[in-house]
Write an enzyme that holds these catalytic residues in place. Structure first.
Site, PDB file in Angstrom:
ATOM      1  N   SER A  60      -2.301   3.886   0.258  1.00  0.00           N
ATOM      2  CA  SER A  60      -2.259   2.869   1.310  1.00  0.00           C
ATOM      3  C   SER A  60      -0.854   2.387   1.646  1.00  0.00           C
ATOM      4  CB  SER A  60      -3.113   1.667   0.903  1.00  0.00           C
ATOM      5  OG  SER A  60      -2.614   1.075  -0.284  1.00  0.00           O
ATOM      6  N   TYR A  61       0.137   2.724   0.850  1.00  0.00           N
ATOM      7  CA  TYR A  61       1.490   2.244   1.130  1.00  0.00           C
ATOM      8  C   TYR A  61       2.013   2.868   2.422  1.00  0.00           C
ATOM      9  CZ  TYR A  61       1.748   0.475  -3.702  1.00  0.00           C
ATOM     10  OH  TYR A  61       1.527  -0.184  -4.888  1.00  0.00           O
TER      11      TYR A  61
END
Length: 326
Positions: A60-61
């Site tokens: 998700s970064y």
């Protein structure tokens, strides 16, 4: 560089883990303060040159671009077998049903997507980024076990949750003969020590490696209380994490500064040295957007605090609600 076994496993990791949330396209995801690939690569190379072999990112970064940037840099700068590479799964990667979470469907899709972005056939540590209240933990654990058996991950780890949840997961894995979590990545630093009450005794008893995130409290422990930075001003997550007793927090930050001045070292070195003095900690997850930050982190490995200095750092702490995992 110093190395340590990762929890009860036989794998050797550097006593510093480079957290890679900093490296990602700023216009992707929820972190506008991240660094482009061009700016990120020198820092990833510096970490490798310093002997760091442990790298932590997440799907998700920066909408997956962190994995892409880190993966390409490690391919160019290191041998895959020398690296311990960690990533995570849980937060939504697309809108609509099944875009995130820890269902079997989500995990099987997410591991393949992460491997593609990282440019590798396996990750060394695959971590659940949070507890999924909408999926039975048995489903999650069996899916993670199958990921390991398929050769797509060497070990599995967990991140911020309640100690009772982690205990339940460890028990169920043992009961069913599934792969067991070997690490706990939790929120732990001088400003947030609630994990010392239940989670860390559990991890010590079960020989779980602890990988604290935000070891410098999003930079608050690395500078004087009145100093602000662009990241602090724009970091909505960080602003929400440190809203507890301001008097206590300021006392801790001032104590870090006093010891740093007396020792002739940076504040970051003092705060990291405190974490490294805790037997439960395997490797703090340090972020770096400037070369000096990496140099300070490496220097902290050789800084041994006295009992009086540790007491001074801990004296001002006030009990508070745990933060970072709801």
């Amino acid at each position: 560089m110093q190395y340590v076994k990762l929890g009860a496993t036989g794998v050797d990791v550097s006593k510093l883990c480079l957290g890679c949330m900093t490296y990602g396209e700023p216009d992707r995801g929820k972190h506008p303060w991240t660094m482009t690939e061009q700016d990120s690569r020198p820092l990833l190379k510096q970490a490798l040159d310093a002997g760091i072999n442990f790298f932590d990112t997440a799907n998700s970064y920066s909408d997956g671009t962190s994995e892409e940037i880190v993966g390409r840099a490690l391919i160019d700068y290191a041998r895959r077998d020398d690296i311990v590479l960690a990533t995570k799964v849980f937060f939504p990667m697309r809108p609509g049903p099944n875009g995130g979470g820890l269902s079997r469907k989500a995990i099987m899709q997410s591991i393949d997507d992460s491997l593609r972005r990282l440019g590798t056939e396996y990750v060394d540590l695959y971590q659940i980024h949070r507890w999924d209240y909408t999926t039975p933990i048995e489903e999650t654990l069996e899916a993670l076990h199958d990921v390991v058996k398929a050769g797509k991950a060497r070990y599995i780890g967990a991140s911020s949750m309640y100690a009772w949840q982690f205990s339940k997961a460890l028990y169920l894995a043992e009961k069913h003969g599934w792969t067991r979590f070997v690490t706990m990545q939790d929120h732990y630093n001088l400003l947030q020590r609630e994990e010392e009450r239940e989670m860390h005794p559990l991890c010590l008893d079960q020989r779980i490696g602890v990988l604290p995130w935000s070891p410098l409290a999003r930079g608050r422990l690395a500078r004087a209380w009145a100093e602000d930075t662009e990241r602090i001003a724009r970091d909505e997550v960080g602003l929400a994490l440190y809203t507890a007793n301001e008097t206590a927090q300021r006392g801790i930050v001032d104590a870090v500064g006093a010891i740093a001045e007396a020792r002739g070292v940076s504040r970051a070195q003092v705060a990291l040295a405190w974490l490294l003095s805790k037997p439960v900690v395997s490797a703090p997850i340090v972020g770096a957007s400037r070369p000096q930050q990496l140099e300070d982190a490496v220097a902290a490995l050789d800084l041994v605090l006295s009992a009086d200095e540790i007491a001074a750092l801990e004296r001002h702490y006030a009990p508070q609600a745990p933060a970072g995992f709801k």
